[in-house]
Motif scaffolding. Structure first.
Motif, mmCIF file in Angstrom:
data_model
loop_
_atom_site.group_PDB
_atom_site.id
_atom_site.type_symbol
_atom_site.label_atom_id
_atom_site.label_comp_id
_atom_site.label_asym_id
_atom_site.label_seq_id
_atom_site.Cartn_x
_atom_site.Cartn_y
_atom_site.Cartn_z
ATOM 1 N N GLN A 298 0.824 -1.193 0.000
ATOM 2 C CA GLN A 298 0.000 0.000 0.000
ATOM 3 C C GLN A 298 0.867 1.255 0.000
ATOM 4 N N LEU A 299 0.335 2.326 -0.597
ATOM 5 C CA LEU A 299 1.053 3.591 -0.724
ATOM 6 C C LEU A 299 1.502 4.132 0.621
ATOM 7 N N GLU A 300 0.590 4.231 1.574
ATOM 8 C CA GLU A 300 0.939 4.799 2.889
ATOM 9 C C GLU A 300 1.975 3.944 3.613
ATOM 10 N N LYS A 301 1.880 2.639 3.459
ATOM 11 C CA LYS A 301 2.847 1.734 4.085
ATOM 12 C C LYS A 301 4.235 1.949 3.480
ATOM 13 N N SER A 302 4.297 2.109 2.168
ATOM 14 C CA SER A 302 5.578 2.360 1.499
ATOM 15 C C SER A 302 6.182 3.674 1.970
ATOM 16 N N LYS A 303 5.356 4.721 2.008
ATOM 17 C CA LYS A 303 5.843 6.034 2.449
ATOM 18 C C LYS A 303 6.367 5.964 3.886
ATOM 19 N N LYS A 304 5.658 5.230 4.735
ATOM 20 C CA LYS A 304 6.051 5.106 6.134
ATOM 21 C C LYS A 304 7.392 4.374 6.256
ATOM 22 N N ARG A 305 7.586 3.335 5.479
ATOM 23 C CA ARG A 305 8.840 2.571 5.527
ATOM 24 C C ARG A 305 10.013 3.413 5.038
ATOM 25 N N ILE A 306 9.791 4.206 3.995
ATOM 26 C CA ILE A 306 10.849 5.091 3.496
ATOM 27 C C ILE A 306 11.173 6.138 4.552
ATOM 28 N N SER A 307 10.144 6.753 5.116
ATOM 29 C CA SER A 307 10.323 7.787 6.129
ATOM 30 C C SER A 307 11.080 7.256 7.347
ATOM 31 N N LYS A 308 10.743 6.065 7.783
ATOM 32 C CA LYS A 308 11.401 5.463 8.939
ATOM 33 C C LYS A 308 12.894 5.275 8.682
ATOM 34 N N LYS A 309 13.233 4.808 7.493
ATOM 35 C CA LYS A 309 14.641 4.592 7.134
ATOM 36 C C LYS A 309 15.389 5.924 7.070
ATOM 37 N N VAL A 310 14.733 6.967 6.542
ATOM 38 C CA VAL A 310 15.342 8.293 6.452
ATOM 39 C C VAL A 310 15.606 8.844 7.851
ATOM 40 N N LYS A 311 14.653 8.676 8.754
ATOM 41 C CA LYS A 311 14.782 9.207 10.121
ATOM 42 C C LYS A 311 15.916 8.563 10.905
ATOM 43 N N MET A 312 16.349 7.397 10.504
ATOM 44 C CA MET A 312 17.435 6.711 11.197
ATOM 45 C C MET A 312 18.769 7.437 11.020
ATOM 46 N N GLY A 313 18.853 8.299 9.994
ATOM 47 C CA GLY A 313 20.081 9.046 9.766
ATOM 48 C C GLY A 313 21.176 8.191 9.152
ATOM 49 N N PHE A 314 22.388 8.713 9.172
ATOM 50 C CA PHE A 314 23.510 8.017 8.555
ATOM 51 C C PHE A 314 23.903 6.809 9.393
ATOM 52 N N GLN A 315 23.842 5.648 8.787
ATOM 53 C CA GLN A 315 24.187 4.384 9.447
ATOM 54 C C GLN A 315 25.389 3.719 8.784
ATOM 55 N N GLY A 316 26.035 4.431 7.860
ATOM 56 C CA GLY A 316 27.157 3.861 7.126
ATOM 57 C C GLY A 316 26.795 3.598 5.678
ATOM 58 N N TYR A 317 27.753 3.043 4.958
ATOM 59 C CA TYR A 317 27.566 2.725 3.544
ATOM 60 C C TYR A 317 27.113 1.288 3.408
ATOM 61 N N PRO A 318 26.418 0.991 2.336
ATOM 62 C CA PRO A 318 26.010 1.822 1.206
ATOM 63 C C PRO A 318 24.854 2.763 1.566
ATOM 64 N N THR A 319 24.755 3.847 0.770
ATOM 65 C CA THR A 319 23.702 4.830 0.979
ATOM 66 C C THR A 319 22.803 4.905 -0.261
ATOM 67 N N LEU A 320 21.584 5.360 -0.028
ATOM 68 C CA LEU A 320 20.647 5.573 -1.128
ATOM 69 C C LEU A 320 20.017 6.941 -0.939
ATOM 70 N N GLY A 321 20.202 7.823 -1.906
ATOM 71 C CA GLY A 321 19.611 9.155 -1.872
ATOM 72 C C GLY A 321 18.385 9.210 -2.771
ATOM 73 N N ILE A 322 17.343 9.853 -2.277
ATOM 74 C CA ILE A 322 16.091 9.972 -3.029
ATOM 75 C C ILE A 322 15.827 11.449 -3.267
ATOM 76 N N SER A 323 15.640 11.839 -4.526
ATOM 77 C CA SER A 323 15.305 13.230 -4.817
ATOM 78 C C SER A 323 14.208 13.285 -5.876
ATOM 79 N N TYR A 324 13.252 14.181 -5.634
ATOM 80 C CA TYR A 324 12.116 14.359 -6.537
ATOM 81 C C TYR A 324 12.301 15.619 -7.360
ATOM 82 N N SER A 325 11.830 15.573 -8.590
ATOM 83 C CA SER A 325 11.865 16.753 -9.452
ATOM 84 C C SER A 325 10.611 16.770 -10.316
#
Length: 96
Positions: free
Chosen positions: A2-29
């Motif tokens: 589900q859309l909201e579940k996906s957004k929540k999972r992405i947000s949770k991972k972002v809130k964890m901050g830098f945890q080391g490599y590898p990293t994934l950056g997400i940018s919208y345009s």
């Protein structure tokens, strides 16, 4: 997924901050600050390495596209990204 579940999972991972490599950056345009029609995912395996980029685009707001948001979650999982960053806002692609 589900859309909201996906957004929540992405947000949770972002809130964890830098945890080391590898990293994934997400940018919208998109054509305006209110409409994101493209998302770029930048994967960095380790410090100093050029990022690998994957882009998705739609005609409508990509932030509300369940398929694309689910694909972002799957990319995070499959890439083994330890850190995820989300660039705030929408970068305008307006032609000058």
């Amino acid at each position: 997924m589900q859309l909201e579940k996906s957004k929540k999972r992405i947000s949770k991972k972002v809130k964890m901050g830098f945890q080391g490599y590898p990293t994934l950056g997400i940018s919208y345009s998109g054509p305006s600050a209110d409409l994101a029609t493209e998302v770029a995912l930048e994967f960095v395996l380790e410090e100093g390495v050029e990022p690998l980029t994957e882009k998705f685009s739609t005609e409508s707001d990509i932030r509300e596209d369940e398929t694309v948001q689910s694909a972002i979650v799957k990319t995070i999982e499959r890439s083994g990204a330890r850190s995820v960053t989300l660039h705030e806002g929408v970068k305008c692609n307006s032609a000058n």
